[in-house]
Design a protein around this motif. Structure first.
Motif, PDB file in Angstrom:
ATOM      1  N   GLU A   1       0.814  -1.216   0.000  1.00 57.13           N
ATOM      2  CA  GLU A   1       0.000   0.000   0.000  1.00 57.13           C
ATOM      3  C   GLU A   1       0.849   1.268   0.000  1.00 57.13           C
ATOM      4  O   GLU A   1       0.338   2.359  -0.262  1.00 57.13           O
ATOM      5  N   ASP A   2       2.142   1.150   0.314  1.00 60.40           N
ATOM      6  CA  ASP A   2       3.021   2.328   0.398  1.00 60.40           C
ATOM      7  C   ASP A   2       3.549   2.680  -0.987  1.00 60.40           C
ATOM      8  O   ASP A   2       4.725   2.492  -1.295  1.00 60.40           O
ATOM      9  N   TYR A   3       2.655   3.229  -1.819  1.00 61.86           N
ATOM     10  CA  TYR A   3       3.003   3.462  -3.220  1.00 61.86           C
ATOM     11  C   TYR A   3       4.219   4.367  -3.365  1.00 61.86           C
ATOM     12  O   TYR A   3       5.137   4.069  -4.144  1.00 61.86           O
ATOM     13  N   SER A   4       4.238   5.480  -2.621  1.00 59.68           N
ATOM     14  CA  SER A   4       5.319   6.459  -2.812  1.00 59.68           C
ATOM     15  C   SER A   4       6.681   5.869  -2.461  1.00 59.68           C
ATOM     16  O   SER A   4       7.667   6.132  -3.145  1.00 59.68           O
ATOM     17  N   VAL A   5       6.730   5.061  -1.403  1.00 60.20           N
ATOM     18  CA  VAL A   5       7.996   4.438  -1.002  1.00 60.20           C
ATOM     19  C   VAL A   5       8.447   3.423  -2.057  1.00 60.20           C
ATOM     20  O   VAL A   5       9.608   3.422  -2.481  1.00 60.20           O
ATOM     21  N   LEU A   6       7.526   2.567  -2.477  1.00 61.13           N
ATOM     22  CA  LEU A   6       7.877   1.557  -3.474  1.00 61.13           C
ATOM     23  C   LEU A   6       8.274   2.200  -4.805  1.00 61.13           C
ATOM     24  O   LEU A   6       9.165   1.709  -5.498  1.00 61.13           O
ATOM     25  N   TYR A   7       7.606   3.291  -5.136  1.00 61.93           N
ATOM     26  CA  TYR A   7       7.954   3.996  -6.376  1.00 61.93           C
ATOM     27  C   TYR A   7       9.389   4.514  -6.314  1.00 61.93           C
ATOM     28  O   TYR A   7      10.142   4.398  -7.282  1.00 61.93           O
ATOM     29  N   GLN A   8       9.770   5.085  -5.173  1.00 51.55           N
ATOM     30  CA  GLN A   8      11.143   5.599  -5.040  1.00 51.55           C
ATOM     31  C   GLN A   8      12.166   4.475  -5.102  1.00 51.55           C
ATOM     32  O   GLN A   8      13.234   4.625  -5.699  1.00 51.55           O
ATOM     33  N   ILE A   9      11.838   3.340  -4.502  1.00 48.87           N
ATOM     34  CA  ILE A   9      12.747   2.189  -4.562  1.00 48.87           C
ATOM     35  C   ILE A   9      12.909   1.722  -6.006  1.00 48.87           C
ATOM     36  O   ILE A   9      14.020   1.461  -6.480  1.00 48.87           O
ATOM     37  N   ALA A  10      11.790   1.663  -6.724  1.00 46.67           N
ATOM     38  CA  ALA A  10      11.842   1.253  -8.133  1.00 46.67           C
ATOM     39  C   ALA A  10      12.576   2.285  -8.976  1.00 46.67           C
ATOM     40  O   ALA A  10      13.310   1.933  -9.911  1.00 46.67           O
ATOM     41  N   LEU A  11      12.410   3.548  -8.643  1.00 45.30           N
ATOM     42  CA  LEU A  11      13.054   4.617  -9.402  1.00 45.30           C
ATOM     43  C   LEU A  11      14.569   4.582  -9.226  1.00 45.30           C
ATOM     44  O   LEU A  11      15.328   4.738 -10.191  1.00 45.30           O
ATOM     45  N   VAL A  12      15.023   4.368  -7.990  1.00 47.23           N
ATOM     46  CA  VAL A  12      16.467   4.302  -7.724  1.00 47.23           C
ATOM     47  C   VAL A  12      17.070   3.073  -8.407  1.00 47.23           C
ATOM     48  O   VAL A  12      18.075   3.169  -9.115  1.00 47.23           O
ATOM     49  N   ALA A  13      16.452   1.908  -8.202  1.00 46.46           N
ATOM     50  CA  ALA A  13      16.973   0.677  -8.809  1.00 46.46           C
ATOM     51  C   ALA A  13      16.828   0.721 -10.326  1.00 46.46           C
ATOM     52  O   ALA A  13      17.638   0.132 -11.051  1.00 46.46           O
TER      53      ALA A  13
ATOM     54  N   ARG B   1      16.783  -5.132 -18.548  1.00 46.90           N
ATOM     55  CA  ARG B   1      17.642  -5.306 -17.373  1.00 46.90           C
ATOM     56  C   ARG B   1      17.260  -4.297 -16.281  1.00 46.90           C
ATOM     57  O   ARG B   1      17.219  -4.637 -15.093  1.00 46.90           O
ATOM     58  N   ILE B   2      17.000  -3.060 -16.681  1.00 46.25           N
ATOM     59  CA  ILE B   2      16.613  -2.018 -15.728  1.00 46.25           C
ATOM     60  C   ILE B   2      15.305  -2.391 -15.043  1.00 46.25           C
ATOM     61  O   ILE B   2      15.171  -2.274 -13.818  1.00 46.25           O
ATOM     62  N   ALA B   3      14.340  -2.854 -15.817  1.00 43.64           N
ATOM     63  CA  ALA B   3      13.038  -3.228 -15.262  1.00 43.64           C
ATOM     64  C   ALA B   3      13.168  -4.398 -14.298  1.00 43.64           C
ATOM     65  O   ALA B   3      12.512  -4.429 -13.240  1.00 43.64           O
ATOM     66  N   LYS B   4      14.007  -5.365 -14.624  1.00 46.42           N
ATOM     67  CA  LYS B   4      14.201  -6.507 -13.739  1.00 46.42           C
ATOM     68  C   LYS B   4      14.858  -6.082 -12.420  1.00 46.42           C
ATOM     69  O   LYS B   4      14.505  -6.587 -11.349  1.00 46.42           O
ATOM     70  N   ASP B   5      15.812  -5.159 -12.493  1.00 44.28           N
ATOM     71  CA  ASP B   5      16.425  -4.634 -11.268  1.00 44.28           C
ATOM     72  C   ASP B   5      15.382  -3.934 -10.398  1.00 44.28           C
ATOM     73  O   ASP B   5      15.336  -4.122  -9.178  1.00 44.28           O
ATOM     74  N   ALA B   6      14.551  -3.118 -11.038  1.00 45.57           N
ATOM     75  CA  ALA B   6      13.526  -2.383 -10.295  1.00 45.57           C
ATOM     76  C   ALA B   6      12.519  -3.341  -9.667  1.00 45.57           C
ATOM     77  O   ALA B   6      12.130  -3.176  -8.503  1.00 45.57           O
ATOM     78  N   ALA B   7      12.094  -4.341 -10.420  1.00 46.74           N
ATOM     79  CA  ALA B   7      11.134  -5.313  -9.900  1.00 46.74           C
ATOM     80  C   ALA B   7      11.717  -6.105  -8.739  1.00 46.74           C
ATOM     81  O   ALA B   7      11.047  -6.335  -7.726  1.00 46.74           O
ATOM     82  N   SER B   8      12.968  -6.506  -8.875  1.00 45.23           N
ATOM     83  CA  SER B   8      13.619  -7.267  -7.803  1.00 45.23           C
ATOM     84  C   SER B   8      13.758  -6.430  -6.537  1.00 45.23           C
ATOM     85  O   SER B   8      13.577  -6.933  -5.425  1.00 45.23           O
ATOM     86  N   SER B   9      14.070  -5.153  -6.708  1.00 46.76           N
ATOM     87  CA  SER B   9      14.242  -4.274  -5.552  1.00 46.76           C
ATOM     88  C   SER B   9      12.917  -4.042  -4.829  1.00 46.76           C
ATOM     89  O   SER B   9      12.865  -4.039  -3.594  1.00 46.76           O
ATOM     90  N   VAL B  10      11.858  -3.838  -5.579  1.00 44.99           N
ATOM     91  CA  VAL B  10      10.540  -3.654  -4.961  1.00 44.99           C
ATOM     92  C   VAL B  10      10.143  -4.897  -4.178  1.00 44.99           C
ATOM     93  O   VAL B  10       9.676  -4.808  -3.030  1.00 44.99           O
ATOM     94  N   GLN B  11      10.350  -6.063  -4.762  1.00 48.45           N
ATOM     95  CA  GLN B  11       9.991  -7.297  -4.067  1.00 48.45           C
ATOM     96  C   GLN B  11      10.872  -7.509  -2.830  1.00 48.45           C
ATOM     97  O   GLN B  11      10.385  -7.920  -1.768  1.00 48.45           O
ATOM     98  N   ALA B  12      12.161  -7.199  -2.943  1.00 51.12           N
ATOM     99  CA  ALA B  12      13.072  -7.344  -1.803  1.00 51.12           C
ATOM    100  C   ALA B  12      12.676  -6.403  -0.672  1.00 51.12           C
ATOM    101  O   ALA B  12      12.766  -6.762   0.517  1.00 51.12           O
ATOM    102  N   ALA B  13      12.223  -5.198  -1.002  1.00 42.09           N
ATOM    103  CA  ALA B  13      11.816  -4.228   0.016  1.00 42.09           C
ATOM    104  C   ALA B  13      10.577  -4.707   0.758  1.00 42.09           C
ATOM    105  O   ALA B  13      10.478  -4.576   1.986  1.00 42.09           O
TER     106      ALA B  13
END
Length: 515
Positions: free
Chosen positions: A143-155, A372-384
């Motif tokens: 539910e924490d969209y803004s946090v997950l978005y930032q994690i995906a944006l950085v990764a 590759r970028i999308a996979k990094d972002a997806a992995s980071s969101v799931q890890a978070a």
């Protein structure tokens, strides 16, 4: 006396020759990715002997594609692969930390600290670091969209379109599935040249209908998933040569024809087959407007069954009565062949929710990098979601380095030198980010450590644009804690492994092993 001293020194150098050789090999590999690290990191162009070009700043891609012969260097590349397999991101961090921790450890060994003491100290330092990372991690939910978005944006290296897609997909899939160890959000990503970005509420299967005369689209469809060949039951060739065997063969063919009639009685409009399809079944499905795809992988079969709510069935299972067969049927809102992508889409199945993230770009080279970028972002969101998040930009590692240095006095004996090696290595990520941004690492690191100590804020770091002190968390620079934890563990493991190598000996070729 002078000669004796020189001989002793030479003896130590001889004993450490293997260690220094391995360290140099690892440093050379780490240097290949250091320049890509951080928001100001640059790309690397990889060129093979055929002239194929790959442009990327993805650490594991660079390490997987460069030519490596030294065994220690190969060990470091394996560390990066382990990082990728476990958490899907942070390969460059793991590589840089590994190289720096090993360098610091060898520095202590060169000063005369026994290797076992250094190893023991490193284990204690890493234990402290991981304990602090777990304590400081901030939990996050779907539910924490803004946090997950930032994690995906950085990764995702500031690709806003990809970050939005990833977070929307994560929300569609839900917490329960993201917390499942057997599910990887990164596997939901499909890249295609010339396509638009798209979030698909369903599956994208890498197959087309087996016959162009079959419908290319079916709606409100009943689905049958056959984990077998869609053919009559088999008779082995030896038995087929006998009268009884041939009679059985004819019987199986007749039973199969009767089973085909059941397909229409059940209202099946889409059939997915693990193996091949009998010509009689193919003709039957063409005549009755049934869409069929064949030769699906076991993983595709599994995912399709889960998404549509179907139960997989063997060819012999089609012998069941209609009421029993009804329990095997799945359902989807629409199934259609994507002519442009040459794939089949299965949309809104009645089973478990599935998201497919379609990433596009103008050229093949670019789409590979965006994948590759999308996979990094997806992995980071799931890890978070699994383990929480922490301030990024190397700030948390620098803060923990200072904490470890403060606890140095609590470690008795020479193990303290191994603990200090961990503290020094943890400063490397921020130092490299600062260097790549064009600032003086020594000066800026000192500023950060003083500010963190005075304000007791672990999130203080350096703005890569201005060089000014900022709160990384407030600036939206955040990373999954699991990425950092695994990277530190991996660095400790390879450091210990390399430190324990006393001698390098070339093995005899198996061809030489003759009695």
């Amino acid at each position: 006396m002078q000669s004796s001293s020189n001989n002793a020194g030479q003896g130590i150098e001889d004993k450490l020759a293997a260690l220094h050789t391995n360290v140099n090999a690892i440093r050379s590999i780490a240097s290949a990715v250091e320049g890509t690290f951080g928001p100001k990191g640059l790309d690397t162009m990889l060129v093979d002997t055929a002239g194929k070009v790959v442009i990327t700043n993805d650490g594991v891609t660079i390490l997987n594609k460069i030519e490596v012969n030294h065994p220690a260097a190969k060990m470091l590349i394996q560390v990066a692969r382990s990082q990728q397999n476990e958490v899907g991101d942070g390969t460059t961090t793991a590589t840089i930390l590994s190289s720096e921790l090993l360098s610091e450890a060898v520095s202590q060994v060169d000063k005369g600290v026994p290797i076992p003491k250094v190893i023991s100290g490193i284990k204690k330092g890493v234990q402290i670091a991981i304990q602090l990372l777990r304590q400081l991690a901030r939990p996050v939910s779907i539910e924490d969209y803004s946090v997950l978005y930032q994690i995906a944006l950085v990764a995702g290296r500031e690709h806003e379109d990809i970050a939005k897609l990833i977070v929307r997909a994560a929300k569609l899939i839900g917490n329960d599935k993201l917390l499942n160890d057997n599910f990887k959000l990164a596997d939901s990503i499909v890249a295609h040249e010339g396509s638009e970005n798209e979030l698909i509420s369903g599956l994208m299967i890498n197959k087309r209908r087996m016959n162009s005369q079959m419908p290319d689209k079916v709606e409100n469809v009943n689905v049958l998933v056959i984990q077998d060949a869609f053919e009559p039951e088999e008779i082995d060739e030896e038995a087929l040569g006998t009268e009884i065997g041939f009679s059985k063969y004819l019987e199986f063919k007749e039973i199969f024809k009767q089973n085909l009639k059941k397909i229409t009685e059940l209202g099946i409009e889409f059939i997915a087959v693990n193996r091949g399809v009998d010509p009689v079944a193919e003709e039957f499905c063409v005549d009755h407007g049934i869409m069929v795809i064949q030769h699906l992988t076991s993983e595709e079969i599994k995912r399709l069954a889960e998404h549509t709510g179907a139960k997989t069935i063997k060819r012999s299972g089609l012998n069941k009565v209609l009421d029993d067969l009804k329990t095997y049927i799945g359902h989807a809102k629409v199934v259609y062949e994507d002519e442009k992508l040459k794939k089949t889409r299965v949309i809104e199945g009645k089973g478990k929710p599935v998201a497919t993230i379609l990433v596009g770009a103008s050229t093949g080279e670019i789409v590979e990098e965006r994948e590759r970028i999308a996979k990094d972002a997806a992995s980071s969101v799931q890890a978070a979601i699994r383990g929480g998040y922490l301030p990024g930009g190397g700030s948390i590692e620098t803060f923990i380095a200072a904490e470890i240095e403060n606890r140095r006095d609590q470690i008795r004996g020479m193990e303290g030198f191994g603990v200090l090696a961990v503290a020094k290595a943890l400063k490397k990520p921020m130092a490299q980010i600062i260097l790549n941004a064009g600032f003086n690492p020594l000066e800026k690191l000192e500023e950060v450590m003083i500010a963190q100590m005075e304000q007791r804020k672990e999130g203080i770091g350096i703005d890569a644009d201005s060089g000014m002190l900022i709160d990384m968390e407030e600036a939206g620079v955040i990373d999954p804690s699991l990425v950092k934890i695994h990277a530190i563990n991996a660095a400790a493991e390879i450091t210990e492994a390399i430190l324990r190598i006393h001698t390098i000996i070339k093995m005899r070729s198996p061809d030489d092993d003759q009695d």
